[in-house]
Design a protein around this motif. Sequence first.
Motif, mmCIF file in Angstrom:
data_model
loop_
_atom_site.group_PDB
_atom_site.id
_atom_site.type_symbol
_atom_site.label_atom_id
_atom_site.label_comp_id
_atom_site.label_asym_id
_atom_site.label_seq_id
_atom_site.Cartn_x
_atom_site.Cartn_y
_atom_site.Cartn_z
ATOM 1 N N ARG A 60 0.837 -1.212 0.000
ATOM 2 C CA ARG A 60 0.000 0.000 0.000
ATOM 3 C C ARG A 60 0.870 1.260 0.000
ATOM 4 N NH1 ARG A 60 -5.343 1.023 1.502
ATOM 5 N NH2 ARG A 60 -5.775 3.045 2.478
ATOM 6 N N HIS A 64 2.338 1.151 -3.915
ATOM 7 C CA HIS A 64 1.188 2.022 -4.235
ATOM 8 C C HIS A 64 0.177 1.346 -5.155
ATOM 9 C CE1 HIS A 64 3.278 5.320 -2.278
ATOM 10 N NE2 HIS A 64 4.339 5.087 -3.029
ATOM 11 N N LEU A 65 -0.043 0.034 -4.935
ATOM 12 C CA LEU A 65 -1.079 -0.671 -5.686
ATOM 13 C C LEU A 65 -2.436 -0.406 -5.046
ATOM 14 C CD1 LEU A 65 0.597 -4.150 -6.349
ATOM 15 C CD2 LEU A 65 0.498 -2.168 -7.873
ATOM 16 N N ASP A 66 -3.497 -0.551 -5.845
ATOM 17 C CA ASP A 66 -4.832 -0.324 -5.292
ATOM 18 C C ASP A 66 -5.221 -1.488 -4.374
ATOM 19 O OD1 ASP A 66 -6.106 -2.467 -6.862
ATOM 20 O OD2 ASP A 66 -5.779 -1.144 -8.572
ATOM 21 N N ASN A 67 -6.302 -1.297 -3.622
ATOM 22 C CA ASN A 67 -6.720 -2.293 -2.639
ATOM 23 C C ASN A 67 -7.082 -3.633 -3.263
ATOM 24 O OD1 ASN A 67 -6.396 -0.580 -0.459
ATOM 25 N ND2 ASN A 67 -8.521 0.147 -0.496
ATOM 26 N N THR A 68 -7.641 -3.610 -4.462
ATOM 27 C CA THR A 68 -8.044 -4.861 -5.105
ATOM 28 C C THR A 68 -6.840 -5.758 -5.351
ATOM 29 O OG1 THR A 68 -9.898 -3.727 -6.198
ATOM 30 C CG2 THR A 68 -9.219 -5.861 -7.090
ATOM 31 N N LYS A 69 -5.770 -5.217 -5.922
ATOM 32 C CA LYS A 69 -4.568 -6.017 -6.182
ATOM 33 C C LYS A 69 -3.861 -6.374 -4.878
ATOM 34 C CE LYS A 69 -3.818 -3.937 -10.742
ATOM 35 N NZ LYS A 69 -2.921 -3.091 -11.579
ATOM 36 N N ASN A 70 -3.828 -5.440 -3.966
ATOM 37 C CA ASN A 70 -3.174 -5.677 -2.690
ATOM 38 C C ASN A 70 -3.812 -6.855 -1.960
ATOM 39 O OD1 ASN A 70 -1.892 -5.514 -0.212
ATOM 40 N ND2 ASN A 70 -2.191 -3.331 0.034
ATOM 41 N N SER A 134 -11.654 -9.592 -0.958
ATOM 42 C CA SER A 134 -10.639 -9.444 -2.006
ATOM 43 C C SER A 134 -11.220 -9.610 -3.405
ATOM 44 C CB SER A 134 -9.519 -10.473 -1.792
ATOM 45 O OG SER A 134 -10.028 -11.796 -1.845
ATOM 46 N N SER A 137 -14.730 -5.248 -6.289
ATOM 47 C CA SER A 137 -14.002 -4.228 -7.037
ATOM 48 C C SER A 137 -14.648 -2.866 -6.765
ATOM 49 C CB SER A 137 -14.036 -4.531 -8.540
ATOM 50 O OG SER A 137 -13.258 -3.603 -9.256
ATOM 51 N N PRO A 138 -13.982 -2.001 -6.021
ATOM 52 C CA PRO A 138 -12.653 -2.203 -5.417
ATOM 53 C C PRO A 138 -12.705 -3.126 -4.211
ATOM 54 C CG PRO A 138 -13.580 -0.127 -4.685
ATOM 55 C CD PRO A 138 -14.540 -0.677 -5.704
ATOM 56 N N ASP A 251 -9.082 2.592 6.871
ATOM 57 C CA ASP A 251 -8.600 1.300 6.382
ATOM 58 C C ASP A 251 -7.311 0.872 7.074
ATOM 59 O OD1 ASP A 251 -10.736 1.213 4.729
ATOM 60 O OD2 ASP A 251 -9.638 1.584 2.867
#
Length: 322
Positions: A60, A64-70, A134, A137-138, A251
Amino acid sequence: MSSADSDFSDPSLDSYNPARPPPLNYTIKCNRRELAIILFFTLLFAEAGILPLILFYSIRWGAHLDNTKNLAIITSLVGTYSGYKLARRSWYLFISDRSHQRRPLGASRFGPDAFTIQISLAMTGFFTPLIIGSSLSPGSVHAVSMSLSCFMIAFCVPLLITGIWPHKLKVPFRVSSMPAYTGLPPAVYTMVEDIVAVDGGGCVEFRQAWRIRYEHSAIMRRIVRITSIWWGASGCLFAGAFIAIAWTTADDIGYGIGWGLPWLWAMVSGALTVRFVHRELEREQAEWASPDVHKIYNLHITQTVNEEKVAQEVNELNDRNV
Protein backbone atom coordinates in the motif's frame (compact mmCIF):
# COMPACT_ATOMS: atom_id res chain seq x y z
CA MET A 1 7.26 -28.34 34.31
CA SER A 2 6.41 -28.35 37.99
CA SER A 3 6.76 -31.38 40.21
CA ALA A 4 3.02 -31.47 40.73
CA ASP A 5 2.28 -32.50 37.15
CA SER A 6 5.48 -34.36 36.33
CA ASP A 7 4.02 -37.69 37.44
CA PHE A 8 1.33 -37.84 34.77
CA SER A 9 3.60 -36.39 32.08
CA ASP A 10 6.06 -39.25 32.49
CA PRO A 11 5.23 -42.07 30.05
CA SER A 12 7.02 -44.56 32.28
CA LEU A 13 4.37 -44.16 34.99
CA ASP A 14 1.62 -46.12 33.26
CA SER A 15 0.09 -47.87 36.28
CA TYR A 16 -2.63 -46.41 38.45
CA ASN A 17 -1.68 -45.34 41.96
CA PRO A 18 -4.65 -44.37 44.16
CA ALA A 19 -2.46 -41.84 45.97
CA ARG A 20 -2.20 -39.65 42.87
CA PRO A 21 -4.39 -38.71 39.89
CA PRO A 22 -4.61 -41.28 37.07
CA PRO A 23 -1.66 -40.67 34.70
CA LEU A 24 -2.17 -39.38 31.17
CA ASN A 25 0.87 -41.33 29.92
CA TYR A 26 1.87 -38.52 27.57
CA THR A 27 4.61 -35.92 27.54
CA ILE A 28 5.77 -33.27 25.09
CA LYS A 29 9.34 -33.71 26.29
CA CYS A 30 10.24 -36.53 23.91
CA ASN A 31 10.45 -37.23 20.18
CA ARG A 32 11.03 -33.52 19.47
CA ARG A 33 7.43 -32.63 20.32
CA GLU A 34 8.39 -29.36 22.00
CA LEU A 35 10.26 -28.25 18.88
CA ALA A 36 7.35 -29.27 16.66
CA ILE A 37 4.90 -27.24 18.77
CA ILE A 38 7.12 -24.14 18.72
CA LEU A 39 7.65 -24.46 14.97
CA PHE A 40 3.93 -24.90 14.32
CA PHE A 41 2.84 -21.78 16.20
CA THR A 42 5.73 -19.75 14.77
CA LEU A 43 4.81 -20.60 11.18
CA LEU A 44 1.10 -20.13 11.87
CA PHE A 45 1.73 -16.69 13.36
CA ALA A 46 3.93 -15.80 10.40
CA GLU A 47 1.29 -16.95 7.90
CA ALA A 48 -1.82 -15.39 9.45
CA GLY A 49 -0.29 -12.58 11.48
CA ILE A 50 3.02 -11.18 10.30
CA LEU A 51 2.67 -11.87 6.56
CA PRO A 52 -0.72 -10.14 6.02
CA LEU A 53 0.43 -7.07 7.95
CA ILE A 54 3.79 -6.72 6.20
CA LEU A 55 2.34 -7.31 2.73
CA PHE A 56 -0.61 -4.94 3.15
CA TYR A 57 1.36 -1.93 4.37
CA SER A 58 4.42 -2.50 2.17
CA ILE A 59 2.30 -2.87 -0.99
CA ARG A 60 0.00 0.00 0.00
CA TRP A 61 2.73 2.49 0.96
CA GLY A 62 5.66 1.14 -1.07
CA ALA A 63 4.29 -0.23 -4.35
CA HIS A 64 1.19 2.02 -4.23
CA LEU A 65 -1.08 -0.67 -5.69
CA ASP A 66 -4.83 -0.32 -5.29
CA ASN A 67 -6.72 -2.29 -2.64
CA THR A 68 -8.04 -4.86 -5.11
CA LYS A 69 -4.57 -6.02 -6.18
CA ASN A 70 -3.17 -5.68 -2.69
CA LEU A 71 -5.83 -7.89 -1.09
CA ALA A 72 -5.69 -10.39 -3.96
CA ILE A 73 -1.98 -10.95 -3.34
CA ILE A 74 -2.55 -11.44 0.39
CA THR A 75 -5.46 -13.83 -0.17
CA SER A 76 -3.38 -15.97 -2.54
CA LEU A 77 -0.74 -16.55 0.14
CA VAL A 78 -2.67 -16.79 3.41
CA GLY A 79 -3.78 -20.33 4.25
CA THR A 80 -0.99 -22.31 2.58
CA TYR A 81 0.62 -23.63 5.77
CA SER A 82 -2.62 -24.12 7.70
CA GLY A 83 -4.10 -25.92 4.69
CA TYR A 84 -1.09 -28.23 4.61
CA LYS A 85 -1.46 -28.99 8.32
CA LEU A 86 -5.17 -29.77 7.92
CA ALA A 87 -4.43 -32.08 4.99
CA ARG A 88 -1.68 -33.80 6.99
CA ARG A 89 -4.05 -34.21 9.92
CA SER A 90 -6.68 -35.78 7.66
CA TRP A 91 -4.05 -38.20 6.37
CA TYR A 92 -3.20 -39.30 9.90
CA LEU A 93 -6.85 -39.67 10.88
CA PHE A 94 -8.39 -41.30 7.80
CA ILE A 95 -5.85 -42.72 5.35
CA SER A 96 -2.54 -43.74 6.94
CA ASP A 97 -1.86 -47.37 7.82
CA ARG A 98 -2.02 -46.49 11.52
CA SER A 99 -5.16 -44.36 11.33
CA HIS A 100 -6.94 -46.91 13.53
CA GLN A 101 -4.59 -45.90 16.35
CA ARG A 102 -5.62 -42.23 16.18
CA ARG A 103 -9.35 -42.26 15.55
CA PRO A 104 -11.92 -41.62 18.33
CA LEU A 105 -13.02 -44.50 20.54
CA GLY A 106 -15.80 -46.45 18.84
CA ALA A 107 -15.64 -44.40 15.60
CA SER A 108 -15.56 -45.80 12.08
CA ARG A 109 -12.57 -45.26 9.82
CA PHE A 110 -13.94 -42.19 8.04
CA GLY A 111 -15.76 -40.69 11.01
CA PRO A 112 -14.27 -37.23 11.69
CA ASP A 113 -13.38 -36.19 15.22
CA ALA A 114 -14.89 -33.09 16.82
CA PHE A 115 -11.81 -30.93 16.28
CA THR A 116 -11.86 -31.62 12.52
CA ILE A 117 -15.43 -30.29 12.35
CA GLN A 118 -14.74 -27.35 14.66
CA ILE A 119 -11.60 -26.19 12.87
CA SER A 120 -13.28 -26.66 9.46
CA LEU A 121 -16.16 -24.39 10.49
CA ALA A 122 -13.69 -21.86 11.88
CA MET A 123 -11.61 -21.91 8.70
CA THR A 124 -14.81 -21.36 6.70
CA GLY A 125 -15.49 -18.32 8.86
CA PHE A 126 -11.94 -17.14 8.20
CA PHE A 127 -11.88 -17.51 4.43
CA THR A 128 -15.41 -16.24 3.73
CA PRO A 129 -14.74 -12.52 4.44
CA LEU A 130 -11.19 -12.88 3.11
CA ILE A 131 -12.34 -14.15 -0.29
CA ILE A 132 -15.39 -11.89 -0.53
CA GLY A 133 -13.45 -8.78 0.46
CA SER A 134 -10.64 -9.44 -2.01
CA SER A 135 -13.07 -10.35 -4.82
CA LEU A 136 -14.97 -7.06 -4.75
CA SER A 137 -14.00 -4.23 -7.04
CA PRO A 138 -12.65 -2.20 -5.42
CA GLY A 139 -11.48 -4.59 -2.74
CA SER A 140 -12.99 -4.14 0.73
CA VAL A 141 -10.34 -3.68 3.38
CA HIS A 142 -13.05 -3.67 6.06
CA ALA A 143 -14.33 -7.11 5.02
CA VAL A 144 -10.85 -8.64 4.88
CA SER A 145 -10.09 -7.19 8.31
CA MET A 146 -12.88 -9.38 9.73
CA SER A 147 -11.20 -12.67 8.79
CA LEU A 148 -9.48 -13.51 12.10
CA SER A 149 -12.42 -12.18 14.10
CA CYS A 150 -14.86 -14.41 12.20
CA PHE A 151 -12.52 -17.34 12.83
CA MET A 152 -12.59 -16.50 16.55
CA ILE A 153 -16.39 -16.42 16.67
CA ALA A 154 -16.86 -19.68 14.75
CA PHE A 155 -14.23 -21.41 16.89
CA CYS A 156 -15.28 -20.00 20.27
CA VAL A 157 -19.07 -20.36 20.13
CA PRO A 158 -18.95 -24.18 20.71
CA LEU A 159 -16.55 -23.59 23.61
CA LEU A 160 -18.90 -21.10 25.22
CA ILE A 161 -22.12 -23.10 24.74
CA THR A 162 -20.73 -26.42 25.99
CA GLY A 163 -18.93 -24.65 28.83
CA ILE A 164 -22.08 -22.97 30.10
CA TRP A 165 -24.15 -26.17 29.86
CA PRO A 166 -21.70 -29.05 30.46
CA HIS A 167 -23.12 -32.53 29.84
CA LYS A 168 -26.55 -31.03 29.12
CA LEU A 169 -26.52 -30.77 25.33
CA LYS A 170 -27.16 -33.94 23.33
CA VAL A 171 -26.86 -34.53 19.58
CA PRO A 172 -27.99 -37.50 17.44
CA PHE A 173 -24.47 -38.29 16.22
CA ARG A 174 -21.06 -39.16 17.64
CA VAL A 175 -18.80 -36.31 18.81
CA SER A 176 -15.25 -37.68 18.90
CA SER A 177 -15.38 -40.50 21.47
CA MET A 178 -18.74 -39.38 22.87
CA PRO A 179 -21.58 -41.67 21.67
CA ALA A 180 -24.73 -40.19 20.15
CA TYR A 181 -27.30 -38.77 22.58
CA THR A 182 -24.67 -38.48 25.33
CA GLY A 183 -24.35 -35.19 27.20
CA LEU A 184 -21.50 -33.25 25.63
CA PRO A 185 -18.62 -32.19 27.89
CA PRO A 186 -17.11 -28.71 27.49
CA ALA A 187 -15.48 -28.50 24.07
CA VAL A 188 -11.99 -28.18 25.53
CA TYR A 189 -12.34 -31.85 26.50
CA THR A 190 -12.70 -33.03 22.89
CA MET A 191 -10.09 -30.51 21.70
CA VAL A 192 -7.45 -31.88 24.05
CA GLU A 193 -8.41 -35.46 23.24
CA ASP A 194 -8.37 -34.99 19.46
CA ILE A 195 -5.30 -32.76 19.14
CA VAL A 196 -3.09 -34.90 21.37
CA ALA A 197 -4.35 -38.20 19.93
CA VAL A 198 -4.06 -37.22 16.25
CA ASP A 199 -1.58 -34.36 15.89
CA GLY A 200 0.47 -35.21 18.98
CA GLY A 201 0.64 -38.95 18.36
CA GLY A 202 -0.97 -39.89 21.69
CA CYS A 203 -3.37 -42.19 19.82
CA VAL A 204 -6.04 -44.39 21.43
CA GLU A 205 -3.96 -44.76 24.58
CA PHE A 206 -4.24 -41.06 25.34
CA ARG A 207 -7.95 -40.92 24.50
CA GLN A 208 -8.62 -43.60 27.09
CA ALA A 209 -6.25 -42.12 29.71
CA TRP A 210 -7.79 -38.66 29.20
CA ARG A 211 -11.29 -40.10 29.67
CA ILE A 212 -10.28 -41.81 32.92
CA ARG A 213 -8.59 -38.68 34.27
CA TYR A 214 -11.61 -36.51 33.47
CA GLU A 215 -14.05 -38.99 34.97
CA HIS A 216 -12.10 -39.37 38.24
CA SER A 217 -11.03 -35.78 38.90
CA ALA A 218 -13.43 -33.00 39.84
CA ILE A 219 -10.58 -30.50 39.49
CA MET A 220 -9.84 -31.64 35.94
CA ARG A 221 -13.49 -31.19 35.06
CA ARG A 222 -13.33 -27.72 36.59
CA ILE A 223 -10.22 -26.90 34.54
CA VAL A 224 -11.90 -28.02 31.32
CA ARG A 225 -15.09 -26.08 32.01
CA ILE A 226 -13.45 -22.82 33.10
CA THR A 227 -11.04 -22.78 30.15
CA SER A 228 -13.93 -23.50 27.77
CA ILE A 229 -15.96 -20.61 29.18
CA TRP A 230 -12.99 -18.22 29.25
CA TRP A 231 -11.86 -18.87 25.68
CA GLY A 232 -15.44 -18.98 24.41
CA ALA A 233 -16.70 -15.83 26.13
CA SER A 234 -13.58 -13.70 25.71
CA GLY A 235 -13.15 -14.81 22.09
CA CYS A 236 -16.71 -13.86 21.12
CA LEU A 237 -16.60 -10.53 22.98
CA PHE A 238 -13.23 -9.43 21.64
CA ALA A 239 -14.04 -10.61 18.11
CA GLY A 240 -17.21 -8.52 18.13
CA ALA A 241 -15.22 -5.51 19.32
CA PHE A 242 -12.54 -6.02 16.64
CA ILE A 243 -15.19 -6.22 13.90
CA ALA A 244 -16.88 -3.05 15.14
CA ILE A 245 -13.55 -1.19 15.22
CA ALA A 246 -12.57 -2.46 11.77
CA TRP A 247 -15.77 -1.08 10.22
CA THR A 248 -15.70 2.28 12.01
CA THR A 249 -12.09 3.33 11.50
CA ALA A 250 -9.87 4.16 8.56
CA ASP A 251 -8.60 1.30 6.38
CA ASP A 252 -5.04 1.42 7.74
CA ILE A 253 -6.16 1.36 11.37
CA GLY A 254 -8.95 -1.18 10.95
CA TYR A 255 -6.74 -3.60 9.04
CA GLY A 256 -3.98 -3.45 11.65
CA ILE A 257 -6.45 -4.05 14.48
CA GLY A 258 -8.23 -6.86 12.62
CA TRP A 259 -5.02 -8.79 11.91
CA GLY A 260 -2.98 -7.84 14.97
CA LEU A 261 -5.15 -7.72 18.09
CA PRO A 262 -6.60 -11.26 17.73
CA TRP A 263 -3.08 -12.59 18.10
CA LEU A 264 -2.54 -10.46 21.19
CA TRP A 265 -5.77 -11.88 22.66
CA ALA A 266 -4.61 -15.45 21.88
CA MET A 267 -1.17 -14.93 23.45
CA VAL A 268 -2.51 -13.34 26.62
CA SER A 269 -5.25 -15.97 26.95
CA GLY A 270 -2.71 -18.72 26.37
CA ALA A 271 -0.40 -17.39 29.09
CA LEU A 272 -3.30 -17.05 31.55
CA THR A 273 -4.49 -20.57 30.72
CA VAL A 274 -1.06 -22.12 31.33
CA ARG A 275 -0.76 -20.37 34.69
CA PHE A 276 -4.27 -21.35 35.75
CA VAL A 277 -3.90 -24.99 34.68
CA HIS A 278 -0.55 -25.43 36.46
CA ARG A 279 -1.98 -24.01 39.67
CA GLU A 280 -5.02 -26.26 39.52
CA LEU A 281 -2.92 -29.34 38.76
CA GLU A 282 -0.80 -28.65 41.82
CA ARG A 283 -3.98 -28.37 43.90
CA GLU A 284 -5.30 -31.59 42.38
CA GLN A 285 -2.11 -33.42 43.35
CA ALA A 286 -2.11 -32.02 46.89
CA GLU A 287 -5.81 -32.63 47.58
CA TRP A 288 -6.30 -35.90 45.71
CA ALA A 289 -7.32 -37.81 48.84
CA SER A 290 -10.25 -35.45 49.38
CA PRO A 291 -13.65 -36.84 48.30
CA ASP A 292 -14.42 -33.44 46.78
CA VAL A 293 -11.49 -33.85 44.39
CA HIS A 294 -11.51 -37.58 43.66
CA LYS A 295 -15.15 -37.59 42.59
CA ILE A 296 -16.19 -39.86 39.71
CA TYR A 297 -18.43 -38.74 36.83
CA ASN A 298 -19.22 -41.34 34.14
CA LEU A 299 -18.96 -40.20 30.52
CA HIS A 300 -20.48 -43.50 29.29
CA ILE A 301 -17.61 -44.15 26.88
CA THR A 302 -16.64 -47.77 26.35
CA GLN A 303 -13.54 -49.20 24.74
CA THR A 304 -13.89 -52.19 22.45
CA VAL A 305 -11.62 -55.23 22.52
CA ASN A 306 -9.98 -54.08 19.28
CA GLU A 307 -9.30 -50.63 20.74
CA GLU A 308 -7.72 -52.21 23.80
CA LYS A 309 -5.41 -54.12 21.48
CA VAL A 310 -4.59 -50.92 19.61
CA ALA A 311 -3.81 -49.15 22.89
CA GLN A 312 -1.45 -51.99 23.77
CA GLU A 313 0.23 -51.63 20.36
CA VAL A 314 0.73 -47.91 20.98
CA ASN A 315 2.15 -48.62 24.44
CA GLU A 316 4.70 -51.03 23.00
CA LEU A 317 5.61 -48.59 20.20
CA ASN A 318 6.09 -45.73 22.67
CA ASP A 319 8.26 -47.90 24.91
CA ARG A 320 10.57 -48.56 21.96
CA ASN A 321 10.72 -44.89 20.92
CA VAL A 322 11.25 -43.26 24.33
